[in-house]
Structure formats: C-alpha cells, structure tokens
Design a protein around this motif. Structure first.
Motif, PDB file in Angstrom:
ATOM      1  N   ARG A   1      -4.157  -1.604  -7.969  1.00 45.19           N
ATOM      2  CA  ARG A   1      -5.642  -1.228  -7.800  1.00 45.19           C
ATOM      3  C   ARG A   1      -5.732   0.228  -6.867  1.00 45.19           C
ATOM      4  NH1 ARG A   1      -6.732  -7.407  -5.478  1.00 45.19           N
ATOM      5  NH2 ARG A   1      -6.347  -8.376  -7.327  1.00 45.19           N
ATOM      6  N   THR A   2      -6.996   0.437  -6.613  1.00 50.62           N
ATOM      7  CA  THR A   2      -7.271   1.602  -5.832  1.00 50.62           C
ATOM      8  C   THR A   2      -8.073   1.240  -4.568  1.00 50.62           C
ATOM      9  OG1 THR A   2      -7.535   2.906  -8.273  1.00 50.62           O
ATOM     10  CG2 THR A   2      -8.781   3.751  -6.327  1.00 50.62           C
ATOM     11  N   VAL A   3      -7.625   1.801  -3.595  1.00 54.57           N
ATOM     12  CA  VAL A   3      -8.447   1.944  -2.477  1.00 54.57           C
ATOM     13  C   VAL A   3      -9.806   2.404  -2.594  1.00 54.57           C
ATOM     14  CG1 VAL A   3      -6.177   1.749  -1.139  1.00 54.57           C
ATOM     15  CG2 VAL A   3      -7.614   3.887  -1.183  1.00 54.57           C
TER      16      VAL A   3
ATOM     17  N   THR B   1     -10.112  -6.349   2.869  1.00 52.49           N
ATOM     18  CA  THR B   1      -9.019  -6.643   1.815  1.00 52.49           C
ATOM     19  C   THR B   1      -7.861  -7.223   2.435  1.00 52.49           C
ATOM     20  OG1 THR B   1      -9.685  -4.340   0.764  1.00 52.49           O
ATOM     21  CG2 THR B   1      -7.439  -5.198   0.306  1.00 52.49           C
TER      22      THR B   1
ATOM     23  N   PHE C   1       0.921  -1.296  -0.005  1.00 46.60           N
ATOM     24  CA  PHE C   1      -0.179   0.080   0.202  1.00 46.60           C
ATOM     25  C   PHE C   1       0.910   1.149  -0.004  1.00 46.60           C
ATOM     26  CE2 PHE C   1      -2.762  -3.187   1.740  1.00 46.60           C
ATOM     27  CZ  PHE C   1      -3.995  -3.021   1.500  1.00 46.60           C
TER      28      PHE C   1
ATOM     29  N   TYR D   1      -1.636  -1.153  -3.990  1.00 49.64           N
ATOM     30  CA  TYR D   1      -2.969  -0.164  -3.948  1.00 49.64           C
ATOM     31  C   TYR D   1      -2.588   1.260  -3.617  1.00 49.64           C
ATOM     32  CZ  TYR D   1      -5.649  -4.284  -2.752  1.00 49.64           C
ATOM     33  OH  TYR D   1      -6.367  -5.610  -2.796  1.00 49.64           O
TER      34      TYR D   1
END
Length: 94
Positions: A91-93, A49, A33, A62
C-alpha cells in the motif's frame, strides 16, 4: 511527537534489509513501513492506520508515494524472517 516516535511506541522495530532501505516492522500487528514512508506519512493518517486490523493471512507493507512497490522485496523479507503463512499486501502512505 514525530512519526518515528509514534511507530516506536506502537511496537515497531527498525530492520535493515537489502540496504539502502530501512524498514520499520511490527510482527504482532503485521505491518511494515519503509523508512521514507514513515517520513512522508501525515501524523493523522499514521495514527489512524496503526489502529486498523490487517486481514488474516496478510502482512501489509507501506511505501511512500511515487515509489515502485516491489512484491519480490516484500516476499523476500517475509521469507528471511520465516513468516511463510502470510502474503504481502503493498500500500501507499497518505
């Protein structure tokens, strides 16, 4: 408990790579992240998640909403850490 405490307890470690960005990474579950993604995630989403299984051969990165996701940065981070057998999945949070 705040999001940073949640990821610390989940085994994530802070990694300073290509400042000014700080990443939180867990090699075992193959998730990473960006610092501001941890800040922007809701606690409920983050907890859910962290329980997900990353598909074999992938390492998930992320990013926060509205930030350009950069595969070259993710790939360089994996290469620096000598993690050659995985491809980055950005990916996007929420």
């Amino acid at each position: 408990m705040d999001n940073f405490e949640t990821i610390r307890r989940a085994g994530f470690r802070e990694l300073k790579f290509q400042p000014p960005f700080v990443w939180w990474m867990n090699w075992k579950i193959r998730m990473c992240f960006r610092f501001d993604a941890v800040e922007d995630a809701t606690a409920k989403w983050l907890t859910k998640t962290l329980k997900e299984k990353v598909p074999p051969g992938e390492f998930v990165f992320y990013y926060p909403p509205g930030v350009t996701r950069r595969s070259d940065t993710c790939d360089a981070l994996l290469e620096t850490l000598r993690i050659f057998e995985h491809r980055s999945d950005m990916r996007t949070v929420e």
